[in-house]
Structures are given as structure tokens and as C-alpha cells.
Design an enzyme around this catalytic site. Structure first.
Site, PDB file in Angstrom:
ATOM      1  N   ALA A 167      45.666  39.995  48.403  1.00  0.00           N
ATOM      2  CA  ALA A 167      46.660  40.463  47.430  1.00  0.00           C
ATOM      3  C   ALA A 167      47.313  39.263  46.771  1.00  0.00           C
ATOM      4  CB  ALA A 167      47.709  41.330  48.107  1.00  0.00           C
ATOM      5  N   ALA A 168      47.574  39.377  45.483  1.00  0.00           N
ATOM      6  CA  ALA A 168      48.202  38.298  44.727  1.00  0.00           C
ATOM      7  C   ALA A 168      49.162  38.901  43.719  1.00  0.00           C
ATOM      8  CB  ALA A 168      47.135  37.447  44.051  1.00  0.00           C
ATOM      9  N   SER A 169      49.763  38.052  42.902  1.00  0.00           N
ATOM     10  CA  SER A 169      50.821  38.514  42.015  1.00  0.00           C
ATOM     11  C   SER A 169      50.303  39.438  40.928  1.00  0.00           C
ATOM     12  CB  SER A 169      51.529  37.316  41.380  1.00  0.00           C
ATOM     13  OG  SER A 169      50.603  36.540  40.653  1.00  0.00           O
ATOM     14  N   VAL A 173      42.443  42.994  45.852  1.00  0.00           N
ATOM     15  CA  VAL A 173      41.007  43.227  45.948  1.00  0.00           C
ATOM     16  C   VAL A 173      40.701  44.156  47.115  1.00  0.00           C
ATOM     17  CG1 VAL A 173      38.751  42.131  46.182  1.00  0.00           C
ATOM     18  CG2 VAL A 173      40.607  40.925  45.036  1.00  0.00           C
ATOM     19  N   LYS A 187      38.823  45.014  41.945  1.00  0.00           N
ATOM     20  CA  LYS A 187      40.100  44.373  41.655  1.00  0.00           C
ATOM     21  C   LYS A 187      40.989  45.381  40.935  1.00  0.00           C
ATOM     22  CE  LYS A 187      40.112  40.259  39.917  1.00  0.00           C
ATOM     23  NZ  LYS A 187      39.809  39.056  39.084  1.00  0.00           N
ATOM     24  N   ASP A 322      39.007  27.251  35.791  1.00  0.00           N
ATOM     25  CA  ASP A 322      39.713  27.074  37.059  1.00  0.00           C
ATOM     26  C   ASP A 322      38.725  27.018  38.225  1.00  0.00           C
ATOM     27  OD1 ASP A 322      41.864  26.762  38.741  1.00  0.00           O
ATOM     28  OD2 ASP A 322      42.168  28.904  39.012  1.00  0.00           O
TER      29      ASP A 322
END
Length: 588
Positions: A167-169, A173, A187, A322
């Protein structure tokens, strides 16, 4: 430019590879196992966000004001104390960005590439910005999928793990399986993210306008242009349809190379807020022990990583912006697997050539070439007198670039370039900074795989191929040097007609300025200026004397005395000016 240690919104290679750490990852991202951020919700208060963001800005302005005051330092404003304060302020900025949420996390990651705008301590801390945050609920995931596909999860997937792999901002997933049997990862975007972006970006535009009009920070900085560029990147990154198109383009570019793998996009199960990708297992490229245990050649992998990026940049002009270790894995067969295509860069052929000219100019200590290529890139604003900038660049090249080309480090080159650029009239475009960051990141990955790895040596054949329009560059020694000199002479000769034409055009438009210095003319001008100043002094003496007389007649003795003193001071200044005029007369 360093790599971002953790890119939110991506399936990390742990998640996509299905490694044996999945359970620990899941435990880490249980909704109640981490800090509950105030922004982690579906609805946001505009007033609350306005207060939170401007509070941060005002605190930052206050901290910058105190930083410049020597009395605010215990033990004096030494360079060591200033460095410690910059470091502490950078840590506070990084932590505050995380508290402020997705918009600022992404801005922090973008700003970590802008060493030309921010001090080194800020850039270094922002590269550490981790945005792993509490997962949102499975019920919210179900609601998003139902809204986007007009179908419930069981109608789309045979199985769907309710516990996210990561989990991210920006999202999280989940692992799933299609009814046709394919293993996939999904996602899902965080609820209310677009609304949060709209609120924050509207506030940030006002902040950018404030900085643009600031007498110090706004001088020579295009903050509104930087704001527009950040907006474009942020909106593209949360559009999963755009990410899917990027992945397809990336895969097509490598369709003839079996040593690069890209997860396939399942378009039937993809929307702007949900992206379904092929599940491609692999070993994270920075898990060195696991790579060795799998019998993979680490030196070869380092070469392949550099080769893959140079192939993207120099052949296709479409590159992964990136490429940190979390976005690259290795298959059991030794192929590279790339993940996350939300942030991609595009470079036109002419820009690629100018980038290479910049690198070669730095490596060859040719300040003129560096200045010319940076101007053509749009990274340096041309001025009437480029002498000071050219001398600064030459100084850095002479004192810090004392190694042969094949021993140069991309990180050292970029650091030197940004050292020159900081607080100077440089304007590095986003594409330029992304390329520099990617170069530095891949060099770090390569050195982790192989301590003897040298990115510049790997890049040399690619760069020479572009610079010589595909001709072989295998020659060495005297012939190589003669070829380089001949190329420089021919380039200058070919460019001469264009330079003459530009000069004639400036003459026709009246834009050509000729500066001539004459010692006699300068003296005459100084004399004229002094005469005018003497006239002003004479008028002031007369005014003060008349005022003193009138005040004395009316018995305002003290005020008359003050006027008389003022007249005396101006009279002294007039006498000194007359003496100066006398010297100028004798010189003429």
C-alpha cells in the site's frame, strides 16, 4: 541525483515476484498497523487543507529567516552549525511532506531531482521519502471496481486477495486470478485522490505565485513553470490508462530483445482507477544474495541494466523515469523485468544529441561546449555576457574533473553540474533532471551488483555511435584523437554560416549591441555627474540657510541651529566635491 528508495503506487518487486516475504509485507500494510494520517480518507475539507499547507509554508519561511540570523545560533553562525540546521530542517520537511499526504509525497520525490533549485541536504533527505502508508479497506476497493466496471469483483476475477500486497499514498496492489486462469496483480487507486489533488494543487498555485513574486526567491526562478510541470506529471501518474499505454509502448520498443520483460496489460480489466497487469515473478535486482543463489551473473546483470537504459534513451527516446531497485527485477532465466510505467520520459533526437554533448563537454573539460549545449537544451538562460558562467564551469571542470573519461562517475558529473547550477541562471527541464537521476540510480544499482562497474564506460559505445552518426568508434590513440579534433573542426565550420546569418539578422533588427569602453569618455561622464551633484548641493545649502534665517527671525532658535548644521554638512560635502572636480580637470 539519487534514486527514490520507495516509489509509491508501484508494485514492488517483492509484491510482483511473489517472494517469501509476502507475509511480512502484508502484515506491514494491515490498515491498523501504521499511523492513521488525516488525509487518508475519501472526503477532504478545503479549509483544513488550506490551513495545514499554509501553516507548513509559514513555518518554513520562519525557519529560513532564522537561518540567516547569526544571533539565532548557539555558539555562533559557523558553517558546521549552519549545516546541522539545514539537515534538521530537511528532515522536518520530509516528515511534514509525509504528513501532508500524496500530493506532497510526490512533489517531494520530484523535488529530489532538482539539485539545481534546492540545497544538497534537502535533496538528499527527499530521496529518502517513503510513502508506504495504511491500506484502505477492501470495501472501498470493491466500490471503486464496481463504479469503474459496473461489475462486482466476482464477475471480473475468479479470486481476489482482500489483503493488499503493498500500500502506498496513491494506491495499493492486490493479487488476483482471472476466470481464464491467468495470474494477475491489480493496482487500485486511493479513494478521493483526484479531489485531494484538485484542492492541493489550487492551494499550491497560490504558493507558487507567492514565490514567483518574492524579491529574493523569485529572481531568476520560474516557479509557475515548475508548478505546471509538476501538475502534468502528477495527473499523468494517477491515470492508469496512461500507465497502461506507456507499458505497451515500452514492451513494443523491446519486442526484439529477449533479455527484457514487461508485464502485459489486461485492458478489459483496466480503468482510470484500476490497472490489471500480468503477474511476472522475479528477484529484486538489489537482493544480491538471492541472485547469486539463483546462479545469476551479477556482472552481466549490471551491464544489462545500463544497456537497457541506454537503449531506451538513445534508440527510442522513451525511457523509464524512475528506474530504482524496486522497479527492476530479474527472472530465473536472467532477463530484466521492469515495473511501473506511470512516470516516463520522452527525449527528442536533437535533445539526445545535446545531452551527449553536455556529458562529453564535461568529460573533456570544455566549458564552451558545456555552455553551448546547455543553452541549446534550454537549461541555461543566455545572457549578454556569459563570461562569468563560463568561468565558473571551467573552474569546476579544472578542479573537480581530474580523472580520465573512462574513470568518470555519473554521480560526480551530475553533482558538479548541480553545484554550478545552484543559485545560478540555470533552468534544467524536467526531462534533463529525470535523465540525470536515472543515470545516477543505474550507476548505483550497477556498483551494487559489480563493484568494478563503470556506467560511463558502458555508455561510451552508445554515445559515440550517436555522436558520429553511426560510424564506428573503435579506433584509439592518435587516430581517435585526430578523429575527435576533425569532428570538432568540421562542426565549427558547418556552424559558422549559421552564426554569421544570426549576426546579420541581429544587425537588421537592431538587436546587436556593441560595448566600447573609453577612459576619457568615462572621466568626462564622471565629471558631468559631479557637476550635477554640485548643483544639487548648492541648492540644498541655499535652502537650509534660508530656512535657518526665517526660523531665527521667528525666534525658533533650536530649529534654526539644526538647519544651520545641515547647511554646514552639505557645505563640507560641496567642498570635497569641488576638490574632486579640480583633480578631474587636471586629468583631462
Amino acid at each position: 541525483m539519487s534514486a527514490l528508495p520507495s516509489q509509491a503506487e508501484l508494485e514492488s518487486s517483492d509484491a510482483l515476484a511473489g517472494s517469501d516475504r509476502d507475509l511480512s509485507v502484508r502484515d506491514r500494510f494491515k490498515p491498523n498497523s501504521a499511523k492513521a494520517y488525516r488525509w487518508s480518507r475519501k472526503n477532504y475539507s478545503r479549509q483544513r487543507r488550506f490551513i495545514d499547507i499554509w501553516t507548513f509554508v509559514l513555518k518554513l519561511l520562519a525557519a529560513q529567516w532564522f537561518y540567516k540570523k547569526s544571533w539565532s545560533y548557539r555558539g555562533g553562525a559557523t558553517e558546521e552549525n549552519k549545516s546541522l540546521r539545514r539537515r534538521a530542517l530537511a528532515i522536518w520537511i520530509r516528515e511534514t511532506f509525509l504528513d501532508l499526504g500524496p500530493t506532497f509525497i510526490k512533489l517531494g520525490q520530484l523535488f529530489s531531482t532538482r539539485a539545481d533549485l534546492f540545497p544538497a541536504e534537502y535533496v538528499e533527505e527527499l530521496t529518502k521519502l517513503q510513502d508506504r502508508v495504511p491500506a484502505f479497506s477492501y470495501e472501498q476497493v470493491e466500490a471503486i471496481i464496481q463504479e469503474d466496471f459496473d461489475k462486482a469483483i466476482p464477475g471480473l476475477y475468479r479470486s481476489f486477495d482482500p489483503i493488499p500486497l503493498a500500500a502506498a499514498s496513491l494506491g495499493q496492489v492486490h493479487r488476483a486470478q482471472l476466470h481464464s486462469g491467468e495470474e494477475v496483480v491489480v493496482k487500485v487507486q486511493r479513494p478521493g485522490l483526484k479531489k485531494l489533488f484538485e484542492i492541493d494543487l489550487r492551494i499550491l498555485k497560490g504558493i507558487a505565485r507567492y514565490f514567483q513574486n518574492h524579491p529574493n526567491w523569485g529572481r531568476g526562478r520560474d516557479w509557475l513553470g515548475i508548478y505546471d510541470e509538476c501538475c502534468r506529471i502528477l495527473w499523468e501518474e494517477i491515470d492508469y490508462l496512461n500507465e497502461g499505454r506507456n507499458a505497451d509502448t515500452f514492451r513494443r520498443n523491446f519486442r526484439g530483445e529477449d533479455w527484457v520483460k514487461v508485464p502485459r496489460i489486461y485492458w478489459r480489466y483496466t480503468s482510470p482507477r484500476a490497472l490489471t497487469l500480468e503477474y511476472v515473478p522475479g528477484i529484486k535486482i538489489s537482493h544480491y544474495e538471492a541472485l547469486e543463489a539463483a546462479g545469476l551473473d551479477r556482472k552481466l546483470l549490471a551491464q544489462l541494466g545500463a544497456k537497457a537504459y541506454l537503449y531506451q534513451l538513445l534508440n527510442d527516446g522513451f525511457f523509464h523515469a524512475d528506474p530504482h531497485p524496486g522497479n527492476i527485477a530479474v527472472s530465473p532465466e536472467g532477463s530484466l523485468i521492469f515495473y511501473d510505467f506511470g512516470m516516463m520520459g520522452r527525449v527528442q533526437p536533437v535533445t539526445r544529441q545535446k545531452l551527449l554533448q553536455t556529458f562529453f563537454g564535461i568529460a573533456q573539460k570544455d566549458a564552451d561546449q558545456v555552455v553551448a549545449s546547455l543553452i541549446e537544451l534550454g537549461a541555461l538562460a543566455p545572457a549578454e555576457d556569459m563570461g562569468p558562467v563560463r568561468r565558473s564551469i571551467q573552474y569546476m571542470l579544472d578542479h573537480f574533473m581530474d580523472q580520465p573519461f573512462e574513470h568518470q562517475s555519473v554521480s560526480s558529473i551530475s553533482d558538479d553540474l548541480y553545484e554550478i547550477a545552484y543559485d545560478q541562471p540555470f533552468r534544467f527541464p524536467a526531462t534533463f533532471t529525470f535523465v540525470m537521476r536515472a543515470f545516477s540510480t543505474l550507476e548505483g544499482v550497477g556498483k551494487g551488483l559489480d563493484p568494478d562497474f563503470n556506467f560511463m564506460e558502458v555508455a561510451r559505445p552508445f554515445a559515440m555511435q550517436i555522436m558520429t552518426n553511426g560510424h564506428s568508434s573503435e579506433s584509439s590513440g592518435l587516430f581517435s584523437e585526430l578523429g575527435r579534433q576533425a569532428a570538432q573542426v568540421s562542426s565549427t565550420a558547418l556552424g559558422l554560416p549559421r552564426r554569421i546569418e544570426d549576426t546579420i539578422e541581429k544587425l537588421e533588427r537592431g538587436d546587436l549591441r556593441i560595448r566600447v569602453r573609453s577612459t576619457e569618455t568615462d572621466r568626462a561622464l564622471r565629471r558631468l555627474s559631479s557637476v550635477n551633484m554640485g548643483t544639487n548641493y548648492t541648492l540644498l545649502i541655499g535652502a537650509f540657510t534660508l530656512s535657518a534665517t526665517i526660523l531665527l527671525v521667528n525666534q525658533y532658535v533650536w530649529l534654526a541651529a539644526l538647519s544651520a548644521i545641515a547647511a554646514s554638512v552639505v557645505a563640507v560635502a560641496l567642498v570635497r566635491l569641488l576638490m574632486k572636480l579640480d583633480r578631474l580637470e587636471r586629468m583631462l
